[in-house]
Write an enzyme that holds these catalytic residues in place. Sequence first.
Site, mmCIF file in Angstrom:
data_model
loop_
_atom_site.group_PDB
_atom_site.id
_atom_site.type_symbol
_atom_site.label_atom_id
_atom_site.label_comp_id
_atom_site.label_asym_id
_atom_site.label_seq_id
_atom_site.Cartn_x
_atom_site.Cartn_y
_atom_site.Cartn_z
ATOM 1 N N ASP A 82 52.931 -81.480 -34.116
ATOM 2 C CA ASP A 82 52.453 -81.618 -32.744
ATOM 3 C C ASP A 82 53.644 -81.990 -31.870
ATOM 4 O OD1 ASP A 82 50.929 -82.203 -30.465
ATOM 5 O OD2 ASP A 82 49.292 -83.022 -31.670
ATOM 6 N N ASP A 134 51.672 -79.949 -27.048
ATOM 7 C CA ASP A 134 50.895 -80.852 -26.206
ATOM 8 C C ASP A 134 51.046 -80.483 -24.719
ATOM 9 O OD1 ASP A 134 49.393 -83.445 -26.270
ATOM 10 O OD2 ASP A 134 51.060 -84.131 -25.027
ATOM 11 N N GLU A 187 48.329 -76.474 -25.801
ATOM 12 C CA GLU A 187 47.195 -77.116 -25.136
ATOM 13 C C GLU A 187 47.304 -76.823 -23.645
ATOM 14 O OE1 GLU A 187 45.231 -81.567 -24.634
ATOM 15 O OE2 GLU A 187 47.386 -81.316 -24.609
ATOM 16 N N HIS A 205 41.026 -84.672 -31.297
ATOM 17 C CA HIS A 205 41.170 -86.127 -31.231
ATOM 18 C C HIS A 205 40.925 -86.692 -29.838
ATOM 19 C CE1 HIS A 205 44.809 -84.365 -29.765
ATOM 20 N NE2 HIS A 205 45.198 -85.530 -29.268
ATOM 21 N N ASP A 206 40.738 -85.817 -28.838
ATOM 22 C CA ASP A 206 40.467 -86.279 -27.470
ATOM 23 C C ASP A 206 38.997 -86.095 -27.085
ATOM 24 O OD1 ASP A 206 43.201 -86.817 -26.981
ATOM 25 O OD2 ASP A 206 43.571 -84.747 -26.359
#
Length: 555
Positions: free
Chosen positions: A102, A203, A245, A319-320
């Site tokens: 990531d 990210d 993302e 995870h968000d």
Amino acid sequence: MLDKTRPGWWKHATVYQIYPKSFQDSTGSGTGDLRGIISRLDYLQQLGIDLIWLSPVFASPQVDNGYDISDYRAIDPMYGTLADMQELIAEGKKRGIGIMLDLVLNHSSDQHRWFLEAKTSRENPYHDYYVWRDGTPDQYPNEMKAAFGGPAWTWVPEVGQYYFHQFAPQQPDLNWENPALRRELYDMILWWMEQGVEGFRLDVIDQIAKEPDLGITGNGPKLHEFLRELSAETFQKGCLVTVGEAWGANLERAKLYSAPDGSELSMVFQFEHILLDQQPGKEKWDLAPLPFVSMKQCFARWQTGLHGQGWNSLFLNNHDLPRIVSRWGNDQEYREKSAKMLATMLHGMQGTPYIYQGEELGMTNIRLPIDQYRDLETLNLYEERIAAGYSQEEVMTSIYARSRDNARTPMQWEDAPSAGFTSGTPWLSLNPNYHQINAAAQVEDETSVFHYYRRLNALRKQYPVFVEGDFTLLEPDHPSIFCYLRRWQDQELMVVCNFGDQATDWELPASWKNAEILIENEPWSDRCQLHPWEARMLLRIRQESKQSETADENK
Ligand code: GLC
């Protein structure tokens, strides 16, 4: 095992996301680590995944759980060492599982050596690695707000300037206009490629080309220029998979990001479907019921829009995000069935599916007293909304529904102390339902959510229609049925799901009566009705092409 030297191999892959802090602890520290992950690789192999997207494990002060990196080439001691990472890569490879790191390229930690230097003087060579504006301590350069609350500018008296941060003040934005900064990032990525990683998740990649004077963060004018350079200098030198993302991606932008010529990325995470169940124009905390028909039409638009022109990522969790079975399913009476239905709906589509840890068990949201939450976004929101006059109950309703900690409670391995996650005290409370919902029980039970996901993963490898087929939405206006057709050569796949707690009348078209049932979440007892949350995938071989094939063979 997939042949990962073939271009586009990742179209056949299923990715599993690990949030390392919450996956498996091997030391008793209460936080997960790399050796913990290594010890669970056999479980992941059994599930049938091809890649692990590993949320950041780099050195970090952990203000935002690793999304604030202080050294991109070092592993945080909390997670282990570089040798552990090398072992994870090697052990994964043996099982056909690659590692996707990531990369947080939009910002670093304020403890990164670059920033520590940058803030000492305007003449320091690292100063220009970040985004600065002149001003006075009492006058921000403009009104921009940070995503986690408060202004997007922080004053540094030593240089008499503000630096820009889209997230927490401890996450200063990197200045992509500076070629020296870009070169450092590329060299770092090449170094990780040498270590044998097979891909990267990028990210908030749509925020790198910022123009803060114009109030622009996402989708800045130079975004695709930067991405093409990044890709040419790094990813294209290997046969990697990349996913960006991109909260601000629409269909047209996604075609650029995931162009089939590979000039940018393999695919992006876009969030149109995820943003539907909030009040329009408001924040995620402002809840609204899911507009079901718009949701399926949204999926259909992306499926048909990117077919042949780009590539979709398929996801409902990360995870968000809150747990999907609590969000769109029914995490009480129909937990298993609705978890399987949601998986059926998603995994039948075209794209690369992502499974977030615990999703394959049907893990659910959690409700904690406010002082037990750990996520800074949740804690900031609580303070802000209470100060703004919202009631305690209103704020907690939003947090129960949307807090990022819903996804971050430790993985539920077994019905044992701390669910087998740690021998110490877990960094974040476990969901007490681990006594019933856990991996050990589900691995033993062929009818479990775990085995359902395992079968879906196997089906995608078995029938090319999953990867190649086009997409047609059937029953577009039906208020509870999500039904679609995928077609490729002579293979036709029908996916039908009843979304909700009510049974509904539905009859399979006569031409499908002899189709093969590939997977279903309950035995098909009533051929004129779908029960609550019932889901099924059917396959038929088109007769016309079968006949013409036979004719060809007979020539
Ligand atoms: C992304 C990450 C999120 C993080 C943020 C800032 O949205 O998924 O967890 O807080 O970027 O890095």
